[in-house]
Design a protein around this motif. Sequence first.
Motif, short mmCIF file in Angstrom:
data_model
loop_
_atom_site.label_atom_id
_atom_site.label_comp_id
_atom_site.label_asym_id
_atom_site.label_seq_id
_atom_site.Cartn_x
_atom_site.Cartn_y
_atom_site.Cartn_z
N ASP A 303 -8.09 2.20 11.54
CA ASP A 303 -8.27 0.92 9.98
C ASP A 303 -6.82 0.85 9.23
O ASP A 303 -6.25 1.32 8.87
CB ASP A 303 -9.04 2.25 8.85
CG ASP A 303 -9.07 0.95 7.71
OD1 ASP A 303 -8.35 -0.21 7.18
OD2 ASP A 303 -9.96 1.12 6.96
N GLU A 304 -6.06 -0.47 9.72
CA GLU A 304 -4.26 -0.68 9.35
C GLU A 304 -4.67 -0.67 7.52
O GLU A 304 -3.26 -0.06 7.41
CB GLU A 304 -3.80 -1.47 9.67
CG GLU A 304 -3.72 -1.63 11.67
CD GLU A 304 -3.13 -2.54 12.93
OE1 GLU A 304 -2.75 -3.65 11.76
OE2 GLU A 304 -3.19 -3.01 13.28
N ASN A 305 -5.39 -1.68 7.20
CA ASN A 305 -5.03 -1.75 5.76
C ASN A 305 -5.40 -0.54 5.02
O ASN A 305 -4.52 -0.13 4.07
CB ASN A 305 -6.58 -2.22 5.27
CG ASN A 305 -6.14 -3.82 5.78
OD1 ASN A 305 -5.29 -4.23 5.67
ND2 ASN A 305 -7.16 -4.53 5.67
N ALA A 306 -6.26 0.82 5.31
CA ALA A 306 -5.79 1.39 4.68
C ALA A 306 -4.27 3.18 5.19
O ALA A 306 -4.05 3.64 4.14
CB ALA A 306 -7.70 3.02 5.58
N ALA A 307 -4.21 2.43 6.57
CA ALA A 307 -2.79 3.41 6.96
C ALA A 307 -1.53 2.97 5.79
O ALA A 307 -0.14 3.33 5.57
CB ALA A 307 -2.92 3.47 8.21
N LYS A 308 -2.07 1.71 5.43
CA LYS A 308 -0.73 1.52 4.40
C LYS A 308 -0.12 1.90 2.71
O LYS A 308 0.27 2.20 2.47
CB LYS A 308 -0.68 0.06 3.95
CG LYS A 308 -0.79 -0.98 4.68
CD LYS A 308 -1.12 -2.25 4.23
CE LYS A 308 -1.15 -3.40 5.00
NZ LYS A 308 -1.96 -5.29 4.69
N GLU A 309 -1.58 2.59 2.80
CA GLU A 309 -1.77 3.75 1.58
C GLU A 309 -1.35 5.05 2.11
O GLU A 309 -0.47 5.51 1.03
CB GLU A 309 -3.01 3.83 1.05
CG GLU A 309 -3.38 2.59 0.41
CD GLU A 309 -2.54 2.07 -0.11
OE1 GLU A 309 -1.69 2.35 -1.58
OE2 GLU A 309 -2.99 0.61 -0.78
N PHE A 310 -1.18 5.40 3.54
CA PHE A 310 -0.65 6.91 3.19
C PHE A 310 0.55 6.65 2.94
O PHE A 310 1.74 6.11 3.45
CB PHE A 310 -1.07 7.09 5.11
CG PHE A 310 -2.03 6.91 5.80
CD1 PHE A 310 -2.77 7.08 4.74
CD2 PHE A 310 -2.13 6.81 7.00
CE1 PHE A 310 -4.33 7.32 5.16
CE2 PHE A 310 -3.63 6.95 6.97
CZ PHE A 310 -4.67 6.89 5.97
N LEU A 311 1.64 7.81 2.66
CA LEU A 311 3.01 8.07 2.47
C LEU A 311 3.62 8.59 4.07
O LEU A 311 3.42 9.35 4.85
CB LEU A 311 3.18 9.60 1.70
CG LEU A 311 2.53 8.97 0.37
CD1 LEU A 311 2.87 10.84 -0.18
CD2 LEU A 311 2.34 8.13 -0.51
#
Length: 320
Positions: A303-311
Motif C-alpha cells: 500500500d504505497e499511499n499508506a507508506a507515505k505516512e511512515f517516518l
Amino acid sequence: MKTLKNINLLFLLSVLGFASCQSTIDKPIEGKIKRNTISVTGKIPGRVHEIRVHEGEFVKAGDTLAILSLPEVDAKMVQAEGAVKSADAQYKMTLKGATDLQLQQLAAKRDALQEQCKFAQTSVKRLSNMLQDSLISRQQYDEAYTKMQGAKAQYMATLAEFEEAKNGARVEQQIMALGQKDRAEGALQEAGAADKERYIIAPQDMSIENITLSVGELALPGYTLFTGYLNSSTYFRFTLPESKIGQVKNGQEVTIEISYAKTSAAGTIISISQLTHYADITTAYPDYEMGEAIYEIKVKPGDENAAKEFLANATVTLKL
C-alpha cells in the motif's frame, strides 16, 4: 560441596550457551524505512528575498519554495525591451519606406525636373532647326543638347528615388532589419527566462527536510537551497549475509513490522544486490562472518499511499 558447585557452574554455562544460541536463531532481521531524496538548486545567483515553506512541510510539484532578488536580471530586462522596440521600429521603417512628407518633397522634385526636361527638349528642337539654317553655331547646339541630357538623367534618377521611397527599402535591407529584430527578441526571451529563475519551484511532490539558507543570504548557481524526501518513493531496506540470503528471492511476498507505529505492512521483494563494503548495513546487531558477502534487500510496500505516512529511517523488522 565442591562437586555441587561444579555442577551448578556447568548448568549455568549450559543455560547461557543455550540462551545465546536461541537469541542468535531468533534474532529478527532489522532494516530501515527509506525514501529517495531530492535537492533543489538555483541557476541564477541572487539573494534570498522570501522563503515560503518550513522544514517538515509537504509541498506539491510547482509550488513556490522561495523567491530570489535578481537586480541584474531586472536591468537586462529593461535593456532587452528597449532593443526590441528599436529593432521593431527599424524593420517597420524598411517596409513602409519614406514618410508622407518625404514623399511629397520627392514628388515636387520629380515634377520640377520633369518640366526642366521638357523645356530642354523643346529648346533642342528649336536650336536644331536654327542649326540647319546656319543661324547658330554647332557649339551652341551641343551645349543645349548636353543640358537636355543632364536634365533627363536627373529626372530619371529622381523618379527612381521616388519609387524606392514609396515601395520601401531594398529586400536585403529588410532582411537585415528583420535579423536585428529577431536578435533583440531572442535577448528579451533570454532575459525573461532568467527572470523566471527568481522563483524556486518544487520539481516534484516532496516533503521538505532541510532549508540551507536564510533570507538575505546569497544563493550561488548550483547551490542546494532545499533538500527533501520523495514520499512516493518509500521502500524498506534490509541487509543479509550470504549465509541467510537463500531465505529470500525476488518477487517474494513478506510482512514488515513497523516498531514505532506498532503495526505491520505487506510488501514484495523487488531487489537483491551485493553491497560493496560492510559499512552499509541496516541491521543493528549484524551476525555474519567477516568473509561473508553482504546483500541489500529492497522491499516495495503493498500500500504505497499508506507508506507515505511512515517516518523515514525508522526501524522495521522483516518477517519471512
